[in-house]
Motif scaffolding. Structure first.
Motif, short mmCIF file in Angstrom:
data_model
loop_
_atom_site.label_atom_id
_atom_site.label_comp_id
_atom_site.label_asym_id
_atom_site.label_seq_id
_atom_site.Cartn_x
_atom_site.Cartn_y
_atom_site.Cartn_z
N ALA A 1 0.72 -1.21 0.02
CA ALA A 1 0.06 -0.03 -0.07
C ALA A 1 0.83 1.21 0.02
CB ALA A 1 -0.95 -0.20 1.31
N GLU A 2 2.10 1.11 0.27
CA GLU A 2 2.90 2.34 0.35
C GLU A 2 3.66 2.69 -1.09
OE1 GLU A 2 4.21 2.00 4.99
OE2 GLU A 2 5.39 0.79 3.68
N ILE A 3 3.94 3.86 -1.02
CA ILE A 3 4.77 4.56 -2.29
C ILE A 3 5.57 5.60 -1.32
CG2 ILE A 3 4.90 5.67 -4.44
CD1 ILE A 3 2.43 4.17 -5.06
N GLY A 4 7.09 5.39 -1.86
CA GLY A 4 7.82 6.52 -1.24
C GLY A 4 8.07 7.81 -2.18
N VAL A 5 7.87 9.01 -1.71
CA VAL A 5 8.08 10.23 -2.39
C VAL A 5 8.55 11.31 -1.50
CG1 VAL A 5 6.48 9.81 -4.35
CG2 VAL A 5 5.68 10.41 -2.22
N GLY A 6 8.86 12.31 -2.04
CA GLY A 6 9.42 13.49 -1.30
C GLY A 6 8.51 14.80 -1.90
N TYR A 7 8.42 15.96 -0.83
CA TYR A 7 7.66 16.90 -1.28
C TYR A 7 8.48 17.72 -2.52
CZ TYR A 7 5.06 16.00 2.98
OH TYR A 7 4.19 15.60 3.96
N ASN A 8 7.28 18.47 -3.06
CA ASN A 8 8.01 19.21 -4.21
C ASN A 8 8.59 20.47 -3.70
OD1 ASN A 8 8.55 19.54 -7.14
ND2 ASN A 8 6.92 21.05 -7.31
N ALA A 9 7.78 21.18 -2.83
CA ALA A 9 8.21 22.49 -2.28
C ALA A 9 8.05 22.33 -0.72
CB ALA A 9 7.34 23.82 -2.82
N ALA A 10 6.95 22.58 -0.38
CA ALA A 10 6.75 22.59 1.15
C ALA A 10 5.36 21.63 1.52
CB ALA A 10 6.48 23.67 2.03
N PRO A 11 5.35 20.84 2.61
CA PRO A 11 4.26 20.16 2.86
C PRO A 11 2.94 20.69 2.88
CG PRO A 11 6.02 19.78 4.57
CD PRO A 11 6.39 20.92 3.69
N THR B 1 8.21 13.75 -8.10
CA THR B 1 8.27 12.63 -8.54
C THR B 1 9.50 12.15 -9.34
OG1 THR B 1 7.15 13.12 -10.49
CG2 THR B 1 5.79 12.30 -8.68
N GLY B 2 10.70 12.96 -9.18
CA GLY B 2 11.97 12.54 -9.71
C GLY B 2 12.55 11.24 -8.79
N VAL B 3 12.12 11.03 -7.83
CA VAL B 3 12.27 9.69 -7.12
C VAL B 3 11.04 9.10 -6.63
CG1 VAL B 3 13.50 8.34 -5.27
CG2 VAL B 3 14.68 10.48 -6.61
N VAL B 4 10.63 7.82 -7.06
CA VAL B 4 9.44 7.24 -6.70
C VAL B 4 9.88 5.61 -6.28
CG1 VAL B 4 7.12 6.29 -7.15
CG2 VAL B 4 7.99 8.53 -8.17
N ILE B 5 9.54 5.22 -5.10
CA ILE B 5 9.99 3.97 -4.62
C ILE B 5 8.75 3.16 -4.42
CG2 ILE B 5 11.36 2.71 -2.89
CD1 ILE B 5 12.81 5.31 -2.58
N ALA B 6 8.56 1.92 -5.06
CA ALA B 6 7.32 0.97 -4.76
C ALA B 6 7.58 -0.42 -4.95
CB ALA B 6 6.16 1.66 -5.33
N LYS B 7 6.94 -1.33 -4.42
CA LYS B 7 7.11 -2.75 -5.02
C LYS B 7 6.43 -2.52 -6.64
CE LYS B 7 6.16 -5.19 -0.72
NZ LYS B 7 7.37 -6.39 -0.88
N LYS B 8 6.95 -3.59 -7.51
CA LYS B 8 6.61 -3.58 -8.57
C LYS B 8 4.95 -3.45 -8.56
CE LYS B 8 6.97 -5.84 -13.06
NZ LYS B 8 7.34 -7.25 -13.79
N ALA B 9 4.41 -4.55 -8.02
CA ALA B 9 2.93 -4.46 -8.23
C ALA B 9 2.17 -3.04 -7.81
CB ALA B 9 2.53 -5.66 -6.95
N SER B 10 2.90 -2.56 -6.85
CA SER B 10 2.20 -1.12 -6.29
C SER B 10 2.39 -0.49 -7.52
CB SER B 10 2.69 -0.55 -5.17
OG SER B 10 2.77 -1.63 -4.07
N TYR B 11 3.49 -0.31 -8.22
CA TYR B 11 3.75 0.65 -9.17
C TYR B 11 2.79 -0.15 -10.52
CZ TYR B 11 6.95 4.31 -10.56
OH TYR B 11 7.80 5.60 -10.67
N GLN B 12 2.57 -1.01 -10.64
CA GLN B 12 1.60 -1.34 -11.83
C GLN B 12 0.32 -0.84 -11.46
OE1 GLN B 12 2.43 -3.47 -14.61
NE2 GLN B 12 0.49 -2.27 -15.39
#
Length: 311
Positions: A131-141, A176-187
């Protein structure tokens, strides 16, 4: 390649289950070489560069032996973005040998990968839930998707966005320059994205609508996992509140080099130029009554112009 092995309860996880992936088209390959070099030199996971509509040369394969180059025909990419970026999941048709539970770290190619992943980071990747996808903020939260929408060449008034994308007024904007997830989640993300592509395209024109829609879908359908700044920092918005100092000519948080130094200028050059300007100014003061005055002024001017140019 350095291999790191982890134990999670009864499950044995290695860096072999983690893939660092990016995609480039042929016009962009030369610009991506610094990124490819840094991954080849520093990565301690599996590495893939997807070549969109072209084949890597034998020389490139020989030069970057820590990287697998996989060709992808763009006709297999659904919901293609105008800038051909694949982070919405368009790269997935090329990953026939990646398992559903394997971890994908998909990145832009305007990045320098400054260091290997730590064991703590590898453990975090391996512990990702579906259920998780790793990302960071673009500017501020507190930057919202409705605020960001106003910058994307809107076709409709921004106050109508919740009609098309309920909840967007409360959702953050991710880089979204870096997105981290299981392959199934990315699908799953890719499927959702393709279903919503025409909707976002009918509301705005700018190519960053891709990042906007990914941000929306992650918050609507997944559990966002905010990545530490030590893992990914970018300069698409001011970085002074997130980066405290430079250390060893690498961008750092405290004294930890940022793994993914994203679109950040090379301060080695600018620091050297600043130092040379200072030296020339001192020389100019000493020579101000000398016949070499104008030569010294000209030298200072050239270096100042160079410094302003690289900024």
């Amino acid at each position: 390649m350095n291999k790191i092995s982890l134990h999670q309860g009864h499950k044995h996880v290695t860096a072999e289950n983690i893939y660092l992936i990016s995609g480039v088209n042929e016009p962009y390959i030369d610009k991506a070489i610094p990124f490819i070099e840094s991954v080849n030199a520093n990565s301690n996971v599996k590495n893939i560069i997807i070549t969109l509509d072209f084949l890597a040369t034998e020389a490139q394969k020989k030069r970057f032996q820590n990287i697998s180059f996989i060709h992808l025909d763009s006709t297999k990419v659904e919901a293609q973005n105008p800038n051909t970026c694949l982070q919405h999941g368009g790269f997935l048709p090329a990953l026939t040998n990646v398992a559903e539970d394997d971890i994908i770290i998909f990145t832009d190619a305007d990045i320098i990968f400054q260091r290997a992943f730590s064991s703590k980071e590898l453990e975090m990747f391996s512990n990702l839930k579906k259920a998780e996808i790793g990302v960071g903020y673009n500017a501020a939260p507190n930057q919202t998707l409705v605020q960001e929408f106003q910058l994307l060449e809107p076709i409709i008034d921004s106050d109508r966005i919740p009609e098309f994308f309920p909840g967007a007024e409360k959702f953050a904007v991710y880089n979204t320059g870096v997105v981290i997830a299981k392959k199934a989640s990315y699908q799953n993300l890719y499927t959702l994205y393709v279903n919503e592509w025409q909707k976002i395209s009918s509301t705005c024109k700018h190519y960053a609508k891709q990042q906007w829609l990914i941000s929306y879908l992650i918050q609507k359908n997944f559990e966002p996992l905010i990545l530490a700044n030590e893992l990914h920092t970018h300069d698409h918005h001011p970085i002074d509140l997130r980066i405290n100092q430079e250390y060893g000519h690498k961008f750092c948080v405290e004294n930890t080099p940022v793994a993914f130094s994203h679109h950040i200028p090379d301060f080695r050059d600018s620091l050297a130029i600043k130092k040379r300007i200072h030296e020339l100014v001192r020389e100019t003061r000493k020579l101000k009554r000398s016949k070499n005055l104008w030569q010294s002024i000209a030298a200072v001017s050239i270096v100042v112009v160079a410094y302003l140019f690289i900024r």
